[in-house]
Design a protein around this motif. Sequence first.
Motif, mmCIF file in Angstrom:
data_model
loop_
_atom_site.group_PDB
_atom_site.id
_atom_site.type_symbol
_atom_site.label_atom_id
_atom_site.label_comp_id
_atom_site.label_asym_id
_atom_site.label_seq_id
_atom_site.Cartn_x
_atom_site.Cartn_y
_atom_site.Cartn_z
ATOM 1 N N PRO A 254 0.795 -1.233 0.000
ATOM 2 C CA PRO A 254 0.000 0.000 0.000
ATOM 3 C C PRO A 254 0.826 1.281 0.000
ATOM 4 N N ASN A 255 2.079 1.201 0.474
ATOM 5 C CA ASN A 255 2.909 2.412 0.532
ATOM 6 C C ASN A 255 4.393 2.046 0.452
ATOM 7 N N GLU A 256 5.224 3.071 0.316
ATOM 8 C CA GLU A 256 6.662 2.852 0.148
ATOM 9 C C GLU A 256 7.281 2.235 1.402
ATOM 10 N N GLU A 257 6.808 2.657 2.555
ATOM 11 C CA GLU A 257 7.361 2.157 3.821
ATOM 12 C C GLU A 257 7.170 0.636 3.947
ATOM 13 N N ALA A 258 5.960 0.164 3.619
ATOM 14 C CA ALA A 258 5.676 -1.276 3.692
ATOM 15 C C ALA A 258 6.544 -2.047 2.701
ATOM 16 N N ALA A 259 6.720 -1.482 1.511
ATOM 17 C CA ALA A 259 7.543 -2.149 0.498
ATOM 18 C C ALA A 259 9.007 -2.211 0.935
ATOM 19 N N LYS A 260 9.508 -1.129 1.490
ATOM 20 C CA LYS A 260 10.917 -1.090 1.917
ATOM 21 C C LYS A 260 11.194 -2.093 3.036
ATOM 22 N N LYS A 261 10.226 -2.270 3.908
ATOM 23 C CA LYS A 261 10.382 -3.200 5.025
ATOM 24 C C LYS A 261 10.600 -4.633 4.518
ATOM 25 N N VAL A 262 9.827 -5.023 3.507
ATOM 26 C CA VAL A 262 9.967 -6.358 2.930
ATOM 27 C C VAL A 262 11.211 -6.437 2.039
ATOM 28 N N PHE A 263 11.481 -5.352 1.313
ATOM 29 C CA PHE A 263 12.616 -5.309 0.386
ATOM 30 C C PHE A 263 13.937 -5.653 1.095
ATOM 31 N N LYS A 264 14.054 -5.196 2.338
ATOM 32 C CA LYS A 264 15.285 -5.459 3.114
ATOM 33 C C LYS A 264 15.488 -6.957 3.381
ATOM 34 N N GLN A 265 14.407 -7.726 3.259
ATOM 35 C CA GLN A 265 14.480 -9.155 3.580
ATOM 36 C C GLN A 265 14.653 -10.054 2.347
ATOM 37 N N VAL A 266 14.651 -9.451 1.156
ATOM 38 C CA VAL A 266 14.746 -10.271 -0.067
ATOM 39 C C VAL A 266 16.089 -11.007 -0.094
ATOM 40 N N PRO A 267 16.076 -12.331 -0.269
ATOM 41 C CA PRO A 267 17.335 -13.092 -0.321
ATOM 42 C C PRO A 267 18.281 -12.556 -1.390
ATOM 43 N N SER A 268 19.564 -12.541 -1.054
ATOM 44 C CA SER A 268 20.558 -11.858 -1.894
ATOM 45 C C SER A 268 20.801 -12.540 -3.239
ATOM 46 N N GLN A 269 20.367 -13.789 -3.398
ATOM 47 C CA GLN A 269 20.627 -14.453 -4.693
ATOM 48 C C GLN A 269 19.709 -13.936 -5.802
ATOM 49 N N TRP A 270 18.691 -13.160 -5.445
ATOM 50 C CA TRP A 270 17.768 -12.612 -6.435
ATOM 51 C C TRP A 270 18.027 -11.125 -6.635
ATOM 52 N N THR A 271 17.901 -10.672 -7.888
ATOM 53 C CA THR A 271 17.921 -9.240 -8.182
ATOM 54 C C THR A 271 16.531 -8.688 -7.894
ATOM 55 N N SER A 272 16.461 -7.581 -7.174
ATOM 56 C CA SER A 272 15.138 -7.053 -6.813
ATOM 57 C C SER A 272 15.167 -5.532 -6.756
ATOM 58 N N TRP A 273 14.005 -4.937 -6.845
ATOM 59 C CA TRP A 273 13.902 -3.487 -6.711
ATOM 60 C C TRP A 273 12.493 -3.107 -6.279
ATOM 61 N N ILE A 274 12.361 -1.862 -5.849
ATOM 62 C CA ILE A 274 11.052 -1.303 -5.497
ATOM 63 C C ILE A 274 10.614 -0.386 -6.634
ATOM 64 N N ALA A 275 9.343 -0.457 -6.982
ATOM 65 C CA ALA A 275 8.818 0.402 -8.046
ATOM 66 C C ALA A 275 7.495 1.013 -7.604
#
Length: 289
Positions: A254-275
């Motif tokens: 729903p918002n950037e804050e919620a996305a950033k919280k999960v983004f920090k937990q993405v396993p490092s073997q995957w390329t990821s970003w927030i949009a």
Amino acid sequence: MHQPQLLNCPAPAKLNLFLHITGRRADGYHLLQSVFQLIDRCDSLDFYVRQDGEIHRLNQVHGVPEQDDLVIKAARLLQSYTGTLQGAEIHLHKNLPMGGGLGGGSSDAATTLIALNHLWKCNLNRQTLMQLGLQLGADVPFFIYGQNAFVEGIGEQMQAVSTSDQWFIVIEPGVHVPTPTIFSAKELTRNTKPVRITDFSNAAKVEWKNDMQAVACALHPEIAAVIHWLKQFELHQGDAKMTGSGSCVFCAFPNEEAAKKVFKQVPSQWTSWIAKALQQHPINLKVNL
């Protein structure tokens, strides 16, 4: 004499908020329904006009020879259609993964048609550019259309749709999924019941899914692993899904804050970003169509 130029022209990615395959035409093309969502993750292109009619790409793009690049094909198509004697040099800053289901190549082609139509003073309207774009690929007209859309047919029938101002985590599993492989799979669901655009705002009545996802996951367990990981953060069941024919997977927040919280937990073997969700194509700020 200074040549006209247009720099930093955005070519945004799209996400398929759902993708239903409702049938197949006699010519083999699949009939689909989808909502295409523009996001602020973009390729970028620089255009420089030449007066000798030559069209060239200024940089190498890994795995894409110049003659096969949709950007070059788009420029030559517009040149041929309008009969202009002008040419162009194009620098493509590639940021979006190929074979990710994000429409990157189609978006690059659309931005090329829009930018060169402006620079060459061809004065073609949006509808004509969309018809030209369809010759390059089914997704190209959407990016020329320039706003989020409920899409039908083979991707060429569009109605504007308003979408939520939300944020997405997009994960690239590191595999390339050729679209023809998915479309030709015997296991592909091709008979999903059609929905109406009005159903989209009343999501409780419809299971919004990606009909290509099961086939892609069977071929590439890496995609299934990403979906499984993202599912723990879903607000609504089915939020975590593949876009297009893959391989990128996304989940809405729903918002950037919620996305950033999960983004920090993405396993490092995957390329990821927030949009961030966009309502309009960002090139609309540069070029009036």
